[in-house]
Motif scaffolding. Structure first.
Motif, PDB file in Angstrom:
ATOM      1  N   ALA A 132      -1.946  29.797  36.499  1.00 21.72           N
ATOM      2  CA  ALA A 132      -2.937  30.491  37.170  1.00 21.72           C
ATOM      3  C   ALA A 132      -2.437  32.039  37.446  1.00 21.72           C
ATOM      4  CB  ALA A 132      -3.321  29.600  38.981  1.00 21.72           C
ATOM      5  N   LYS A 133      -0.892  31.987  37.578  1.00 18.19           N
ATOM      6  CA  LYS A 133      -0.532  33.100  37.071  1.00 18.19           C
ATOM      7  C   LYS A 133      -0.402  33.371  38.727  1.00 18.19           C
ATOM      8  CE  LYS A 133      -0.477  34.444  32.439  1.00 18.19           C
ATOM      9  NZ  LYS A 133      -0.796  33.413  32.007  1.00 18.19           N
ATOM     10  N   SER A 292      -8.307  37.686  41.907  1.00 19.80           N
ATOM     11  CA  SER A 292     -10.008  37.473  41.155  1.00 19.80           C
ATOM     12  C   SER A 292     -10.929  38.229  41.391  1.00 19.80           C
ATOM     13  CB  SER A 292      -9.975  36.063  41.702  1.00 19.80           C
ATOM     14  OG  SER A 292     -11.261  35.312  40.978  1.00 19.80           O
ATOM     15  N   PHE A 293     -11.788  38.524  42.936  1.00 24.88           N
ATOM     16  CA  PHE A 293     -12.335  40.185  43.439  1.00 24.88           C
ATOM     17  C   PHE A 293     -11.776  41.058  42.367  1.00 24.88           C
ATOM     18  CE2 PHE A 293     -14.864  43.131  45.173  1.00 24.88           C
ATOM     19  CZ  PHE A 293     -16.157  41.932  44.929  1.00 24.88           C
ATOM     20  N   ALA A 294     -10.596  41.546  42.113  1.00 27.37           N
ATOM     21  CA  ALA A 294     -10.633  43.355  42.122  1.00 27.37           C
ATOM     22  C   ALA A 294     -10.554  43.302  40.787  1.00 27.37           C
ATOM     23  CB  ALA A 294      -9.175  42.973  42.369  1.00 27.37           C
ATOM     24  N   CYS A 325      -5.311  29.085  44.780  1.00 27.10           N
ATOM     25  CA  CYS A 325      -5.600  29.860  43.995  1.00 27.10           C
ATOM     26  C   CYS A 325      -5.860  29.651  42.820  1.00 27.10           C
ATOM     27  CB  CYS A 325      -6.605  31.013  44.459  1.00 27.10           C
ATOM     28  SG  CYS A 325      -7.185  32.331  44.008  1.00 27.10           S
ATOM     29  N   LEU A 326      -6.908  29.372  41.906  1.00 27.53           N
ATOM     30  CA  LEU A 326      -7.113  28.967  39.993  1.00 27.53           C
ATOM     31  C   LEU A 326      -8.092  29.762  39.315  1.00 27.53           C
ATOM     32  CD1 LEU A 326      -5.287  27.149  37.901  1.00 27.53           C
ATOM     33  CD2 LEU A 326      -7.140  26.770  37.339  1.00 27.53           C
ATOM     34  N   PRO A 327      -8.252  30.900  39.734  1.00 24.17           N
ATOM     35  CA  PRO A 327      -9.095  31.617  38.240  1.00 24.17           C
ATOM     36  C   PRO A 327      -8.546  31.380  37.553  1.00 24.17           C
ATOM     37  CG  PRO A 327      -7.842  33.072  39.671  1.00 24.17           C
ATOM     38  CD  PRO A 327      -7.094  32.174  39.758  1.00 24.17           C
TER      39      PRO A 327
END
Length: 501
Positions: A132-133, A292-294, A325-327
């Motif tokens: 995920a970093k 993720s959104f940014a 959270c995994l984007p």
């Protein structure tokens, strides 16, 4: 007058076109030969690129054969659907992450000072964090939202609570009563001085101007994800942003399978009952969702998002769920989504339940699922009985003999259309997100998956899926073999298209 006579009369009135027609007729063979030669040359050259860049051997073989045998169709199709590189996004993400470094260093140190990181030594957590970093965090709370009946009121309540900003991203935004209700809620908060930012995927939806204009007039900033920006991406429609994210003030977030439209409430008479799942989260995991959104915002708007809340706070109710959270997406150096779900399958010890509306696994997933079943794991697959994608449904039937051979149970949901993307691993870990179990989600789409490690919450998800199983038909081993020969043949043909589905 015949059509041929009409054409002759028309040409007679246009001498230049008449001369061109005579030239084409005189040199027809030479021109045809040149076109054929150029088409096959382009097919051969493009097939080299396909072999070098396509991520799977099946996809590379399929493209190489079609590019050399049917270049007239396959060459343009490859440049629209076949590319595996997304020019420019990697650079954009690097720029965005560089801008976030000061906030991120402070975020990481604050997590540790406030004991909001899981205990060290869990190798499984380490693997997923590296994929995920983004860090796994503790001190979180998750609320399970079943169907649009629970999800949309929860999102509307969250929008009403916003004091500083709302980050709002959906694959599909409909101009219908549901879409307009959310739109009006965003307009109300924007007029109250709340910063509202909206992203949507331009291939998933194209909201009309009269839907978007009131948002912009109220000060809401709204952009399509715009995968085609840049000369190299002009004809690229393969990479979709499939994420569904809402973040309010950096304190709470919503992620899951529902898009924004009436059908997701079960209000579309042609679709009927819509079965879906979302999750609402509080705690430090919210900041990882807004990363993720940014990144997506920077790509779409070419703007670094400033003024976001990067101060991690534990959930207000004192819950201590471990979450991550995994984007994932096509620009990741590794196949993040693929590796994440393979890891989940390989770590299951006694339970592995997978719900996905589009179940088109490749060979490595079939093998991993078979091995899990052979270890004694209770492996169950839940898919819709009535799919909205005939090609996916046909493909799915072809996997049944391989799944049943290892003792894997497959259920077809009959109450309505099942769209949620949920997995349960044993009794303590579950995932809810946007990723389907297919090549598009694993390799082509931008997705986001929430992982929750908590026995109580996972128990809720288990009970939810048990209810789904009670509304499903268990597929009997040998059922595929009882289908007609033509059905089995076309099912196998559909499976060949899995790399590009």
């Amino acid at each position: 007058m015949t059509l041929r006579a009409s054409c002759r009369n028309w040409l007679a009135r246009h001498p230049r076109l008449q001369r061109s027609a005579r030239f084409l007729k005189r040199h027809r063979r030479r021109i045809t030969g040149t076109v054929v030669f150029v088409a096959h040359l382009l097919g051969a050259l493009t097939s080299v690129r396909a072999i070098m860049e396509t991520r799977t051997s099946q996809g590379a073989i399929a493209w190489a054969i079609s590019l050399n045998t049917m270049p007239y169709v396959a060459v343009p199709a490859y440049w629209v659907f076949g590319r595996s590189d997304f020019n420019g996004y990697i650079t954009a993400r690097r720029t965005e992450r560089e801008s976030l470094k000061p906030f991120w260093r402070n975020f990481d140190s604050t997590l540790r000072e406030r004991s909001l990181v899981p205990e060290p030594g869990n190798s499984g957590t380490t693997v997923v964090e590296r994929l995920a970093k983004l860090p796994a965090t503790s001190g979180n709370h998750a609320e399970l939202l079943i169907d649009g009946e629970q999800t949309f009121p929860s999102i509307l309540e969250g929008i009403a609570r916003a004091e500083h900003y709302i980050l709002f991203q959906f694959y599909i935004i409909r101009d219908d009563p549901t879409g307009r209700e959310i739109r009006d809620a965003l307009i109300q908060r924007a007029q109250a001085g709340v910063r509202c930012l909206v992203l949507y995927d331009e291939f998933g939806s194209k909201p009309p101007d009269d839907y978007l204009a009131p948002l912009r007039d109220a000060g809401v900033r709204i952009f399509p994800f715009n995968t085609t920006q840049g000369d190299a991406n002009r004809f690229q429609i393969n990479f979709r942003n499939h994420r569904k994210i809402v973040v309010v003030d950096g304190l709470e977030a919503w992620v899951g399978g529902l898009n924004l439209g009436d059908e997701y409430k079960g209000l579309d008479p042609e679709v009927g009952y819509w079965r879906d799942t979302h999750i609402r989260v509080e705690g430090p995991v919210v900041q990882t969702v807004q990363v993720s959104f940014a990144e997506d915002w920077y790509w779409a708007a070419r703007e670094v998002l400033e003024g976001l809340n990067w101060d991690p706070q534990p959930a207000k109710n004192g819950a201590d769920m471990r979450m991550l959270c995994l984007p994932s997406g096509p620009v990741d150096p590794l196949e993040t989504c693929t590796l994440f779900f393979l890891h989940a399958i390989n770590t299951a010890e006694h339970r592995l339940w997978i719900a996905s509306p589009y179940f088109v696994p490749d060979a490595q997933f079939i093998s991993a699922l078979q091995l899990a079943a052979l270890r004694g794991v209770d492996v169950r697959i839940l898919i819709p009985d009535e799919s909205d994608n005939g090609l996916v449904d046909l493909s799915c039937w072809s996997y049944l003999p391989e799944l049943h051979a290892a003792g894997i149970e497959v259920y077809r949901y009959e109450k309505g259309f099942m769209h949620h993307k949920v997995t349960v691993i044993d009794d303590r870990y579950c995932t809810i997100g946007t990723a389907n179990f297919d090549n598009r989600s694993f390799r082509l789409n931008f997705e986001v998956t929430m992982g929750v490690e908590d026995e109580s919450f996972t128990g809720e998800v288990i009970r939810m899926l048990e209810t789904d199983f009670s509304h499903s038909r268990k597929v009997v081993p040998g059922e595929f073999g009882e289908k007609s020969a033509w059905f089995r043949f076309w099912s196998r043909v559909a499976r060949l298209t899995a790399p590009v589905q």
